[in-house]
Design a protein around this motif. Structure first.
Motif, PDB file in Angstrom:
ATOM      1  N   ASP A   1       0.842  -1.201   0.000  1.00 34.84           N
ATOM      2  CA  ASP A   1       0.000   0.000   0.000  1.00 34.84           C
ATOM      3  C   ASP A   1       0.874   1.247   0.000  1.00 34.84           C
ATOM      4  OD1 ASP A   1      -1.528   2.148   2.032  1.00 34.84           O
ATOM      5  OD2 ASP A   1      -2.787   1.282   0.485  1.00 34.84           O
ATOM      6  N   HIS A   2       1.852   1.291   0.894  1.00 37.15           N
ATOM      7  CA  HIS A   2       2.830   2.375   0.924  1.00 37.15           C
ATOM      8  C   HIS A   2       4.034   1.941   1.740  1.00 37.15           C
ATOM      9  CE1 HIS A   2       0.571   3.061   4.697  1.00 37.15           C
ATOM     10  NE2 HIS A   2       1.739   3.493   5.162  1.00 37.15           N
ATOM     11  N   ALA A   3       5.112   2.710   1.661  1.00 35.92           N
ATOM     12  CA  ALA A   3       6.322   2.446   2.439  1.00 35.92           C
ATOM     13  C   ALA A   3       6.776   3.740   3.084  1.00 35.92           C
ATOM     14  CB  ALA A   3       7.421   1.878   1.540  1.00 35.92           C
ATOM     15  N   THR A   4       7.215   3.673   4.343  1.00 35.42           N
ATOM     16  CA  THR A   4       7.634   4.862   5.088  1.00 35.42           C
ATOM     17  C   THR A   4       9.126   4.768   5.392  1.00 35.42           C
ATOM     18  OG1 THR A   4       5.438   4.956   6.110  1.00 35.42           O
ATOM     19  CG2 THR A   4       7.182   6.282   7.116  1.00 35.42           C
ATOM     20  N   VAL A   5       9.852   5.835   5.045  1.00 36.45           N
ATOM     21  CA  VAL A   5      11.294   5.887   5.263  1.00 36.45           C
ATOM     22  C   VAL A   5      11.575   6.608   6.574  1.00 36.45           C
ATOM     23  CG1 VAL A   5      13.514   6.690   4.357  1.00 36.45           C
ATOM     24  CG2 VAL A   5      11.731   5.878   2.790  1.00 36.45           C
ATOM     25  N   TYR A   6      12.391   5.975   7.439  1.00 38.36           N
ATOM     26  CA  TYR A   6      12.749   6.553   8.733  1.00 38.36           C
ATOM     27  C   TYR A   6      14.256   6.803   8.797  1.00 38.36           C
ATOM     28  CZ  TYR A   6       8.108   5.184  10.367  1.00 38.36           C
ATOM     29  OH  TYR A   6       6.756   5.070  10.519  1.00 38.36           O
ATOM     30  N   PRO A   7      14.678   7.725   9.662  1.00 43.47           N
ATOM     31  CA  PRO A   7      16.123   7.919   9.858  1.00 43.47           C
ATOM     32  C   PRO A   7      16.766   6.625  10.349  1.00 43.47           C
ATOM     33  CG  PRO A   7      14.869   9.725  10.833  1.00 43.47           C
ATOM     34  CD  PRO A   7      13.877   8.671  10.449  1.00 43.47           C
ATOM     35  N   GLY A   8      18.061   6.482  10.089  1.00 50.09           N
ATOM     36  CA  GLY A   8      18.736   5.267  10.496  1.00 50.09           C
ATOM     37  C   GLY A   8      18.636   4.167   9.468  1.00 50.09           C
ATOM     38  N   GLN A   9      18.357   4.551   8.201  1.00 48.13           N
ATOM     39  CA  GLN A   9      18.347   3.595   7.093  1.00 48.13           C
ATOM     40  C   GLN A   9      17.277   2.505   7.262  1.00 48.13           C
ATOM     41  OE1 GLN A   9      22.355   2.260   6.181  1.00 48.13           O
ATOM     42  NE2 GLN A   9      23.244   3.942   7.340  1.00 48.13           N
ATOM     43  N   LYS A  10      16.074   2.919   7.672  1.00 47.77           N
ATOM     44  CA  LYS A  10      14.986   1.964   7.880  1.00 47.77           C
ATOM     45  C   LYS A  10      13.809   2.298   6.964  1.00 47.77           C
ATOM     46  CE  LYS A  10      16.026   1.200  12.794  1.00 47.77           C
ATOM     47  NZ  LYS A  10      15.515   1.346  14.178  1.00 47.77           N
ATOM     48  N   ILE A  11      13.150   1.243   6.477  1.00 47.72           N
ATOM     49  CA  ILE A  11      11.915   1.398   5.709  1.00 47.72           C
ATOM     50  C   ILE A  11      10.868   0.461   6.294  1.00 47.72           C
ATOM     51  CG2 ILE A  11      10.769   1.143   3.477  1.00 47.72           C
ATOM     52  CD1 ILE A  11      13.279   1.790   2.080  1.00 47.72           C
ATOM     53  N   ARG A  12       9.687   1.001   6.540  1.00 45.84           N
ATOM     54  CA  ARG A  12       8.576   0.199   7.032  1.00 45.84           C
ATOM     55  C   ARG A  12       7.569   0.039   5.899  1.00 45.84           C
ATOM     56  NH1 ARG A  12       6.251   2.228  12.469  1.00 45.84           N
ATOM     57  NH2 ARG A  12       8.288   1.442  13.128  1.00 45.84           N
ATOM     58  N   PHE A  13       7.422  -1.204   5.418  1.00 47.92           N
ATOM     59  CA  PHE A  13       6.493  -1.500   4.327  1.00 47.92           C
ATOM     60  C   PHE A  13       5.123  -1.830   4.905  1.00 47.92           C
ATOM     61  CE2 PHE A  13      10.690  -2.561   2.636  1.00 47.92           C
ATOM     62  CZ  PHE A  13      10.676  -1.909   1.414  1.00 47.92           C
ATOM     63  N   CYS A  14       4.102  -1.151   4.421  1.00 45.40           N
ATOM     64  CA  CYS A  14       2.725  -1.416   4.848  1.00 45.40           C
ATOM     65  C   CYS A  14       2.023  -2.200   3.753  1.00 45.40           C
ATOM     66  CB  CYS A  14       1.979  -0.113   5.129  1.00 45.40           C
ATOM     67  SG  CYS A  14       0.277  -0.355   5.675  1.00 45.40           S
ATOM     68  N   LEU A  15       1.659  -3.453   4.045  1.00 47.44           N
ATOM     69  CA  LEU A  15       0.968  -4.286   3.071  1.00 47.44           C
ATOM     70  C   LEU A  15      -0.481  -3.837   2.915  1.00 47.44           C
ATOM     71  CD1 LEU A  15       3.539  -5.870   3.748  1.00 47.44           C
ATOM     72  CD2 LEU A  15       2.227  -7.978   3.565  1.00 47.44           C
ATOM     73  N   LYS A  16      -1.143  -4.349   1.896  1.00 44.48           N
ATOM     74  CA  LYS A  16      -2.496  -3.892   1.584  1.00 44.48           C
ATOM     75  C   LYS A  16      -3.517  -4.226   2.672  1.00 44.48           C
ATOM     76  CE  LYS A  16      -2.042  -3.791  -3.445  1.00 44.48           C
ATOM     77  NZ  LYS A  16      -2.249  -2.352  -3.595  1.00 44.48           N
ATOM     78  N   ASN A  17      -3.208  -5.172   3.558  1.00 42.35           N
ATOM     79  CA  ASN A  17      -4.123  -5.489   4.653  1.00 42.35           C
ATOM     80  C   ASN A  17      -3.779  -4.748   5.938  1.00 42.35           C
ATOM     81  OD1 ASN A  17      -1.772  -6.821   5.379  1.00 42.35           O
ATOM     82  ND2 ASN A  17      -2.823  -8.642   6.153  1.00 42.35           N
ATOM     83  N   GLY A  18      -2.818  -3.809   5.867  1.00 42.96           N
ATOM     84  CA  GLY A  18      -2.442  -3.019   7.036  1.00 42.96           C
ATOM     85  C   GLY A  18      -1.275  -3.575   7.819  1.00 42.96           C
TER      86      GLY A  18
END
Length: 540
Positions: free
Chosen positions: A506-523
């Motif tokens: 659904d979307h991906a969020t980039v955080y400091p410290g070289q991290k990405i949080r992927f949000c799947l279509k079901n949340g």
């Protein structure tokens, strides 16, 4: 050999079906709909609500189980008919045994949607009675008749639409069409003619002068937004596309271009841009211009030159150009990431994504850009971990979603809201009767009616939010979809696949410290991080 006669014994049925009139304690609801928001139509809706409340209440073997009423909703499509969708959902939950409505056209004008809904309800054992046609969907011959009636209703709707389009085109051709929404910089006089709105016209002149002075559409929009200059549109301030529309619109040189959009002929009706499918009509010298024809021509030539030099596509095409467009978010400020190219033309040219707010002002957001190849690498890493364990992750989640019990507090709140909604509808009907009897002035009636409508809309919205919190159908459906995706694809992804990203993210969020949080279509959210460098400084 003599053939022996077979002995057949009849076994009488234990239970027999009875018509609705003889069945006891049927939970009956009613469905009403009006297609416009005019006062006459609203009065019609109130009359329908009052009629069905009385009709159901008068029957000994009927138990009143609610009334669903959609205001200002077209019957050509089910999307947007909130009360209809709520009625269907309540039927799936077993809250009704029977539905009564005025006619097939009130139920739906789209043949496919109408038949699908009727069949689903029939499978649930729920009948619909159409008063005008005197048809009960639980009867044996109902479906063929309803298919014919629904087709007639759809054809009637399409004929009405065709007549309206013909009327509009005739007014285009003879120059008598009055636009409902004037362009920025103009307003209408009492006769519907376009007249200049001085404050907005000054902004329009500034936009043309700035563009001819060398500024781009994006830079102009930034400067207007920074100064807090208001727009007349329901949008998030000034955007690059808004400025481009103003620069291209012939209305500012005194001409009026009609039929820039068109409506599809078949149901469901959709409005889209007219890219040459239908003729357009240009009325020259229709109103007072804001800029000269020479300025408008110079802007068109400059715009064409810039497109040829920079190969710039329009904003709508750009937004759908890349898989990551509008899907990468900033974990610091929440803005959308934009695509950037580094070292253009060099052998080591790179692509990165950077926070839009950081591009505008580094002090406003300290988030750094991330290279596109690293987003792809992290997604591939996440996919492989998920694909190897998807059943252990998704199956318990799916079971948990399906097992979520109803919250008693939520149930009480919903019942209270249902009661308040019914009371407001009764008050609205009684207010209409008072006006008809001449015991209230028109001004007082309109003021009170608007207040009731506002309160009713608020309560319905609150009820929808409570019901959305209480049930998890969307999350269940998306989780089942993800299970299907992972079962049908390889468990190991060697290289990044754009199709896989679009299918599950659904979307991906980039955080400091070289991290990405992927949000799947079901949340469901899954976090991945780079083992080593990969973040670049954002560049404007």
């Amino acid at each position: 050999m003599v053939k022996k006669e077979k002995k057949v014994t009849r076994i009488d049925p234990v239970r027999t079906t009875q018509p609705l009139e003889q069945t006891q304690e049927k939970r009956v609801c009613a469905y009403c709909r009006i297609s416009t928001d005019s006062e006459d139509q609203k009065h019609s809706l109130e009359a329908q609500v009052a009629y069905y409340s009385r009709l159901i209440g008068e029957r000994n073997n009927w138990i009143f189980s609610g009334i669903y009423a959609d205001e200002d909703r077209s019957g050509t499509k089910l999307n947007g008919r909130d009360e209809f969708q709520k009625m269907m959902q309540d039927c799936r939950r077993g809250q009704h045994d029977y539905i009564i409505t005025k006619s097939v056209t009130r139920f739906a004008r789209n043949t496919v949607d109408s038949i699908q809904a009727i069949r689903e309800l029939k499978a649930l054992g729920i009948g619909i009675y159409f008063e005008k046609e005197r048809v009960d969907t639980l009867s044996e011959k109902s479906e063929q008749l309803l298919t014919i009636l629904s087709s007639i209703a759809q054809g009637e709707s399409e004929n009405i639409s065709a007549n309206v389009r013909w009327s509009v085109v005739r007014r285009f051709q003879n120059g008598t069409f009055i636009i409902s929404d004037p362009a920025y910089g103009y307003c209408k006089d009492p006769d519907g003619n376009l007249i200049i709105e001085p404050k907005e016209a000054a902004v329009v002149r500034r936009i043309f002068e700035a563009y001819l002075g060398g500024m781009g559409s994006y830079t102009i929009a930034q400067s207007l937004q920074k100064e807090g200059i208001p727009t007349s549109r329901k949008s998030n301030g000034w955007q690059e596309g808004t400025v481009k529309e103003i620069l291209k619109n012939p209305v500012y040189e005194g001409d009026l271009l009609l039929q820039k959009t068109c409506t599809t002929e078949g149901i469901p009706f959709r409005t889209k841009r007219n890219h040459g499918e239908l003729p357009q009509y240009l009325i020259r010298d229709n109103h007072e211009p804001i800029i000269s024809r020479e300025e408008a021509e110079a802007v068109r030539k400059l715009c064409t030159y810039r497109k040829e030099q920079q190969c710039v596509k329009d904003s709508e095409a750009y937004q759908n150009r890349y898989a990551f467009s509008s899907r990468i978010r900033c974990g610091v400020c929440g803005s959308i990431f934009r695509r950037q190219k580094l070292y253009i033309g060099k052998s080591y040219e790179k692509v990165q994504w950077c926070c839009h707010k950081h591009i505008q002002d580094r002090k406003a957001c300290g988030q750094k850009a991330i290279r596109e190849e690293n987003i792809e690498r992290l997604f591939t890493k996440m996919w492989n971990r998920m694909a190897g364990n998807y059943e252990e992750i998704l199956m318990p989640l799916l079971a948990g979603l399906k097992a979520v019990p109803r919250d008693p507090k939520q149930e009480r709140k919903i019942r209270k809201l249902n009661y308040q909604i019914e009371e407001l509808r009764k008050q609205s009907y009684m207010l209409r009767q008072v006006l008809v009897d001449g015991n209230i002035g028109s001004a007082v009636f309109i003021e009170r009616r608007n207040q009731l409508d506002s309160e009713l809309e608020t309560l319905i919205h609150r009820r929808q939010l409570l019901e959305a919190d209480q049930f998890f159908e969307q999350e269940i459906m998306q989780t089942e979809y993800l299970l299907t995706v992972f079962r049908s694809r390889p468990t190991r992804m060697e290289n990044y696949e754009e199709e896989a990203f679009l299918m599950i993210i659904d979307h991906a969020t980039v955080y400091p410290g070289q991290k990405i949080r992927f949000c799947l279509k079901n949340g469901l959210e899954l976090e991945e991080s780079l083992e080593e460098g990969g973040l670049e400084d954002g560049r404007n």
